[in-house]
Design an enzyme around this catalytic site. Structure first.
Site, PDB file in Angstrom:
ATOM      1  CE1 TYR A 142      -3.487  -2.675   0.609  1.00 40.00           C
ATOM      2  CE2 TYR A 142      -4.638  -0.614   0.961  1.00 40.00           C
ATOM      3  CZ  TYR A 142      -4.663  -1.964   0.699  1.00 40.00           C
ATOM      4  OH  TYR A 142      -5.865  -2.595   0.533  1.00 40.00           O
ATOM      5  CE  LYS A 193       1.559 -17.100  -2.826  1.00 42.42           C
ATOM      6  NZ  LYS A 193       1.194 -18.459  -3.349  1.00 42.42           N
ATOM      7  CG  ASP A 226      -1.921 -19.997  -2.057  1.00 43.71           C
ATOM      8  OD1 ASP A 226      -1.372 -20.084  -0.936  1.00 43.71           O
ATOM      9  OD2 ASP A 226      -1.475 -20.577  -3.073  1.00 43.71           O
TER      10      ASP A 226
HETATM   11  C1  IPM Z   1     -10.426  -1.410   3.698  1.00 41.06           C
HETATM   12  C2  IPM Z   1     -10.674  -0.751   2.369  1.00 41.06           C
HETATM   13  C3  IPM Z   1      -9.539   0.203   2.097  1.00 41.06           C
HETATM   14  C4  IPM Z   1      -8.273  -0.633   1.959  1.00 41.06           C
HETATM   15  C5  IPM Z   1      -9.738   1.123   0.885  1.00 41.06           C
HETATM   16  C6  IPM Z   1     -11.007   1.938   1.010  1.00 41.06           C
HETATM   17  C7  IPM Z   1      -8.557   2.018   0.656  1.00 41.06           C
HETATM   18  O1  IPM Z   1     -10.828  -1.705   1.391  1.00 41.06           O
HETATM   19  O2  IPM Z   1     -10.345  -0.701   4.713  1.00 41.06           O
HETATM   20  O3  IPM Z   1     -10.346  -2.637   3.740  1.00 41.06           O
HETATM   21  O4  IPM Z   1      -7.979  -1.176   0.886  1.00 41.06           O
HETATM   22  O5  IPM Z   1      -7.565  -0.732   2.947  1.00 41.06           O
END
Ligand code: IPM
Ligand code: MG
Length: 369
Positions: A142, A193, A226
């Protein structure tokens, strides 16, 4: 002593409807239990973008830093699909998580007895289910850099996201997972993984070391992500605490949520580290998103949002009895057959978002009498 501060960020889609019901529960505690909080409401996500051209203003971020806890609704929707990434609705949530260093995301998947039959899986597979997913929330793919789309010599494009984890990031997530397990069934399953990813190799290694050094009383197992996805639908009750990275946690928690009958039921807590003054930044939000397809119709299930307020009371303010009361009220409402459309079953009473809020308040009053 001054009241504890709660920042309410309702956001988009069904966020405002659902936080509206949670705020009725907040009011109930103020009037019936003399439990008072200083509430501030502000815009976030698409709503903030429409008003200010950014999904999170500096002023709102400052409020998020200064508050004792954040009650978050949900953000995003097709209306903002074309908006630049740095100001798009989802980015507001990612920025708050990163800025407040909310690295520990607790996503419980518990099946209320009255809803066991609403699950897409066979009742016996899910009745009594009680899983806690600990998702690492501020690292991994992320946030890893580089993260970009570049144009190559021939004009075609190349996209890259970077999955990065350090020992410290894995360690602190592991500690939270083991501590949680000790208060539950004392079992942790670490998921990665490691068969194809270096971050997975390090993840397994570090979790194993933390276990050996400090938590030998807790049962630790390892599973590839998985395989975990498969086991979650084959035999979900084998799990107690699952600890996993940001991306796998995102996916596995949606999957686990659905086992419980509806993603509209599940709350979550995102916690930072306790600082020198004993303060711990924290954000509470339902696991469901903004559900733009049903927004504004009064049909959304507000229970995940109400239960998120319950988690806020429990984890930020140490008010376990009050949190228990909210959970008991929700269980009672479901036992009485009150249902929003997402959890509707034959012979039950279908209610609106407001109607569900009414039912929860009635049960709170009945239980408190
Ligand atoms: C979550 C959501 C968020 C994420 C999005 C809205 C950015 O899916 O909180 O699980 O991917 O973390
Ligand atoms: Mg998600």
């Amino acid at each position: 002593m001054s009241n504890k501060k709660i920042l309410v960020l309702a956001g988009d889609g069904i966020g405002p409807e659902c936080t509206g019901q949670a705020l009725r529960v907040v009011d109930w505690f103020a009037s019936k239990r003399a439990l008072k909080f200083d509430l501030t409401e502000d815009l976030v996500g698409g709503a903030a973008y429409d008003a200010h051209g950014t999904s999170l203003t500096d002023e709102t971020m400052q409020k998020a830093i200064d508050t004792d806890a954040i009650l978050f609704g949900s953000v995003g929707g097709p209306k903002w699909d074309g908006v630049a990434r740095d100001v798009r609705p989802e980015n507001s949530l990612l920025r708050i998580r990163k800025k407040l260093d909310l690295f520990a995301n607790l996503r419980p998947a518990t099946v209320f007895p009255a809803l066991a039959e609403a699950s897409s899986l066979k009742t016996e597979l899910v009745s009594g289910l009680d899983i806690m997913i600990l998702r690492e929330l501020t690292g991994g793919v992320y946030f890893g850099e580089p993260k970009e789309i570049t144009t190559q010599a021939d004009g075609s494009k190349r996209a890259i996201d970077s999955q990065i984890y350090t020992t410290q990031e894995i360690e602190r997530a592991a500690h939270v997972a083991f501590d949680l397990a000790r208060k539950r069934d004392n079992r942790v399953c670490s998921v990665e993984k490691s068969n194809v990813m270096e971050t997975g190799v390090l993840w397994r290694e570090v979790v194993t070391e933390v276990h050996k050094a400090s938590y030998q009383d807790v049962e630790l197992s390892h599973m590839l992500a998985d395989a975990c996805a498969m086991q979650l639908v084959r035999a979900p009750k084998q799990f107690d605490v699952i600890v996993t990275d940001n991306l796998f946690g995102d996916m596995l928690s949606d999957q686990a949520a659905m086992l419980t009958g509806s993603i509209g039921m599940l709350p979550s807590a995102s916690l930072g580290a306790v600082d020198d003054n004993g303060r711990r930044p924290a954000l509470y939000e339902p696991c469901h998103g903004s559900a733009p397809d049903i927004a504004g119709q009064g049909v959304a299930n507000p229970l995940a949002q109400i239960l998120s307020f319950g988690m806020l009371l429990r984890y930020s303010f140490g008010l376990s009895a009050e949190a228990d009361l909210i959970e008991a009220a929700v269980a009672q409402v479901l036992d009485r057959g009150v249902r929003t459309p997402d959890i509707m079953q034959p012979g039950m009473k279908k209610v609106s978002t407001d109607g569900m809020g009414d039912a929860v308040l009635d049960e709170l009053s009945a239980l408190a009498a």
